[in-house]
Design a protein around this motif. Structure first.
Motif, mmCIF file in Angstrom:
data_model
loop_
_atom_site.group_PDB
_atom_site.id
_atom_site.type_symbol
_atom_site.label_atom_id
_atom_site.label_comp_id
_atom_site.label_asym_id
_atom_site.label_seq_id
_atom_site.Cartn_x
_atom_site.Cartn_y
_atom_site.Cartn_z
ATOM 1 N N MET A 1 56.282 30.020 3.769
ATOM 2 C CA MET A 1 56.357 31.477 3.606
ATOM 3 C C MET A 1 57.124 32.108 4.765
ATOM 4 O O MET A 1 57.894 33.053 4.566
ATOM 5 C CB MET A 1 54.942 32.060 3.523
ATOM 6 C CG MET A 1 54.204 31.726 2.234
ATOM 7 S SD MET A 1 55.115 32.301 0.766
ATOM 8 C CE MET A 1 55.108 34.070 1.051
ATOM 9 N N ARG A 2 56.917 31.587 5.969
ATOM 10 C CA ARG A 2 57.672 32.115 7.109
ATOM 11 C C ARG A 2 59.164 31.852 6.929
ATOM 12 O O ARG A 2 60.000 32.696 7.255
ATOM 13 C CB ARG A 2 57.175 31.481 8.414
ATOM 14 C CG ARG A 2 55.817 31.954 8.871
ATOM 15 C CD ARG A 2 55.607 31.654 10.355
ATOM 16 N NE ARG A 2 55.715 30.225 10.625
ATOM 17 C CZ ARG A 2 54.704 29.379 10.623
ATOM 18 N NH1 ARG A 2 53.482 29.808 10.358
ATOM 19 N NH2 ARG A 2 54.888 28.095 10.916
ATOM 20 N N GLN A 3 59.487 30.660 6.411
ATOM 21 C CA GLN A 3 60.886 30.327 6.171
ATOM 22 C C GLN A 3 61.497 31.274 5.141
ATOM 23 O O GLN A 3 62.625 31.760 5.311
ATOM 24 C CB GLN A 3 60.994 28.880 5.673
ATOM 25 C CG GLN A 3 60.628 27.827 6.691
ATOM 26 C CD GLN A 3 61.660 27.725 7.807
ATOM 27 O OE1 GLN A 3 62.856 27.733 7.554
ATOM 28 N NE2 GLN A 3 61.187 27.647 9.031
ATOM 29 N N ARG B 1 64.889 35.843 3.748
ATOM 30 C CA ARG B 1 65.012 37.144 3.088
ATOM 31 C C ARG B 1 65.576 38.192 4.046
ATOM 32 O O ARG B 1 66.400 39.036 3.663
ATOM 33 C CB ARG B 1 63.642 37.592 2.563
ATOM 34 C CG ARG B 1 63.635 38.944 1.827
ATOM 35 C CD ARG B 1 64.399 38.865 0.533
ATOM 36 N NE ARG B 1 64.452 40.140 -0.162
ATOM 37 C CZ ARG B 1 63.968 40.348 -1.382
ATOM 38 N NH1 ARG B 1 63.385 39.365 -2.043
ATOM 39 N NH2 ARG B 1 64.071 41.522 -1.947
ATOM 40 N N SER B 2 65.144 38.115 5.303
ATOM 41 C CA SER B 2 65.650 39.043 6.312
ATOM 42 C C SER B 2 67.159 38.872 6.495
ATOM 43 O O SER B 2 67.906 39.853 6.563
ATOM 44 C CB SER B 2 64.925 38.817 7.637
ATOM 45 O OG SER B 2 65.457 39.643 8.652
ATOM 46 N N GLN C 1 73.686 38.562 6.349
ATOM 47 C CA GLN C 1 73.897 37.209 6.873
ATOM 48 C C GLN C 1 73.398 36.193 5.857
ATOM 49 O O GLN C 1 72.566 35.334 6.146
ATOM 50 C CB GLN C 1 73.177 37.024 8.207
ATOM 51 C CG GLN C 1 73.645 37.991 9.293
ATOM 52 C CD GLN C 1 72.949 37.740 10.612
ATOM 53 O OE1 GLN C 1 73.163 36.720 11.252
ATOM 54 N NE2 GLN C 1 72.113 38.665 11.030
ATOM 55 N N ALA C 2 73.941 36.306 4.641
ATOM 56 C CA ALA C 2 73.471 35.465 3.538
ATOM 57 C C ALA C 2 73.758 33.988 3.772
ATOM 58 O O ALA C 2 73.056 33.127 3.243
ATOM 59 C CB ALA C 2 74.109 35.925 2.226
ATOM 60 N N MET C 3 74.793 33.662 4.531
ATOM 61 C CA MET C 3 75.098 32.258 4.823
ATOM 62 C C MET C 3 73.941 31.621 5.591
ATOM 63 O O MET C 3 73.556 30.477 5.336
ATOM 64 C CB MET C 3 76.389 32.168 5.626
ATOM 65 C CG MET C 3 76.958 30.766 5.732
ATOM 66 S SD MET C 3 77.803 30.260 4.222
ATOM 67 C CE MET C 3 78.575 28.732 4.764
ATOM 68 N N ALA D 1 70.849 32.676 5.490
ATOM 69 C CA ALA D 1 69.747 32.572 4.531
ATOM 70 C C ALA D 1 69.893 31.313 3.692
ATOM 71 O O ALA D 1 68.921 30.596 3.427
ATOM 72 C CB ALA D 1 69.716 33.811 3.628
ATOM 73 N N GLY D 2 71.119 31.027 3.284
ATOM 74 C CA GLY D 2 71.380 29.820 2.510
ATOM 75 C C GLY D 2 71.059 28.560 3.290
ATOM 76 O O GLY D 2 70.539 27.587 2.738
ATOM 77 N N ARG D 3 71.355 28.564 4.590
ATOM 78 C CA ARG D 3 71.055 27.397 5.415
ATOM 79 C C ARG D 3 69.558 27.109 5.420
ATOM 80 O O ARG D 3 69.121 25.961 5.226
ATOM 81 C CB ARG D 3 71.530 27.608 6.846
ATOM 82 C CG ARG D 3 71.212 26.437 7.773
ATOM 83 C CD ARG D 3 71.457 26.771 9.230
ATOM 84 N NE ARG D 3 70.550 27.786 9.720
ATOM 85 C CZ ARG D 3 69.290 27.538 10.088
ATOM 86 N NH1 ARG D 3 68.797 26.320 9.973
ATOM 87 N NH2 ARG D 3 68.527 28.497 10.547
ATOM 88 N N ILE D 4 68.765 28.144 5.614
ATOM 89 C CA ILE D 4 67.317 27.961 5.678
ATOM 90 C C ILE D 4 66.774 27.421 4.360
ATOM 91 O O ILE D 4 65.966 26.487 4.331
ATOM 92 C CB ILE D 4 66.636 29.298 6.041
ATOM 93 C CG1 ILE D 4 67.020 29.716 7.459
ATOM 94 C CG2 ILE D 4 65.123 29.184 5.905
ATOM 95 C CD1 ILE D 4 66.532 31.090 7.851
ATOM 96 N N LEU D 5 67.237 27.981 3.254
ATOM 97 C CA LEU D 5 66.715 27.581 1.942
ATOM 98 C C LEU D 5 67.222 26.211 1.526
ATOM 99 O O LEU D 5 66.469 25.383 1.005
ATOM 100 C CB LEU D 5 67.110 28.625 0.895
ATOM 101 C CG LEU D 5 66.561 30.038 1.118
ATOM 102 C CD1 LEU D 5 67.137 31.000 0.088
ATOM 103 C CD2 LEU D 5 65.040 30.050 1.055
#
Length: 262
Positions: free
Chosen positions: A109-111, A116-117, A123-125, A127-131
């Motif tokens: 959930m933290r990830q 999402r932030s 900074q969607a790139m 976000a993509g890295r994390i997911l």
């Protein structure tokens, strides 16, 4: 080799050549004194020409190294501003995840909240890295195509897009995604030549390209595409959402991005 590293190496080579050239210049007097008098003019002229060429070469190498260093620093600065991840060095396939994911619901959930932030702050790139990095390799093709499928209703059917979609749902055909990528890239190059091309269609093209890359990489065949293609799937989906300007679409795409395929 990165531009920064190669630039520093070239500058170091230029400095070394310059020091050697200075040492050779000091030896010019010794050569002309110790040599027969009738050879002095020849040695002096030849040695001088050699030194001029040597020092000029060191100057050119130094300037080229400085250019590559500055270019590399500018690229790094631009990537930092845009939140774009640096490219994976050659030979580092597959690179280890940059962040260890603790296998429990609270950590996940933290990830998701962190991603999402980044998604909402441009900074969607990242976000993509994390997911993407926390997904098993064999889950990534269906994850990527799930995001693509959330966006496909926005435009009329495109045969090349549908083909990529079909391949994702058949693991035995994932290796075919390399050719599917090439077919979509041909559409991208054709679209780039159109002065009045649709921004939404342009984003759909690059989203489908990166989805095809992720599918092919899932096959674990030789010569994989860029590892960060999965990160780019989320970044391109953000571009689609912004171009479409539909709030409901944003939520649907985000839901697909955070859903673990079965």
């Amino acid at each position: 080799m990165s531009k920064i590293k190669s630039g520093l190496i070239l500058i170091a080579v230029a400095i070394g050549m310059n020091l050697i050239g200075r040492g050779l210049a000091l030896g010019l007097g010794t050569i002309t004194v110790d040599s027969p008098s009738w050879l002095n003019p020849f040695f002096g002229m030849a040695y001088t020409v050699f030194l001029m060429v040597w020092m000029l070469a060191s100057l050119v190498i130094g300037l080229f190294g400085a250019f590559r260093l500055v270019a590399g620093l500018l690229v790094r600065r631009q990537r930092a501003k845009q939140g774009v991840a640096a490219p994976v060095p050659a030979g580092a396939w597959p690179p280890p995840p940059r962040q260890t994911i603790v296998p429990n619901q609270e950590s996940e959930m933290r990830q998701v909240d962190e991603a999402r932030s980044y998604w909402q702050s441009g900074q969607a790139m990242e976000a993509g890295r994390i997911l993407y990095d926390q997904l098993p390799v064999k889950k990534r093709p269906l994850w990527a195509v799930g995001i693509l499928e959330a966006c496909l209703p926005l435009i009329p059917p495109v045969a090349e897009f549908e083909h990529v979609r079909t391949l994702a749902h058949d693991p035995n055909r994932w290796r075919e995604a390399h050719d599917a990528f090439s077919a979509v890239r041909a559409l991208t190059l054709q679209n780039d030549k159109q002065p009045d091309s649709s921004e939404l269609y342009g984003w759909m093209l690059v989203l489908t390209e990166n989805t095809a890359k992720v599918i092919y990489n899932g096959s674990e065949e030789q010569a994989p595409f860029d590892y960060d293609a999965g990160w780019a799937v989320v970044a391109c989906a953000r571009g689609v959402v912004d171009a479409a300007n539909q709030h409901d679409l944003e939520e649907e795409v985000w839901e697909a991005a955070v859903t673990m395929p079965r």
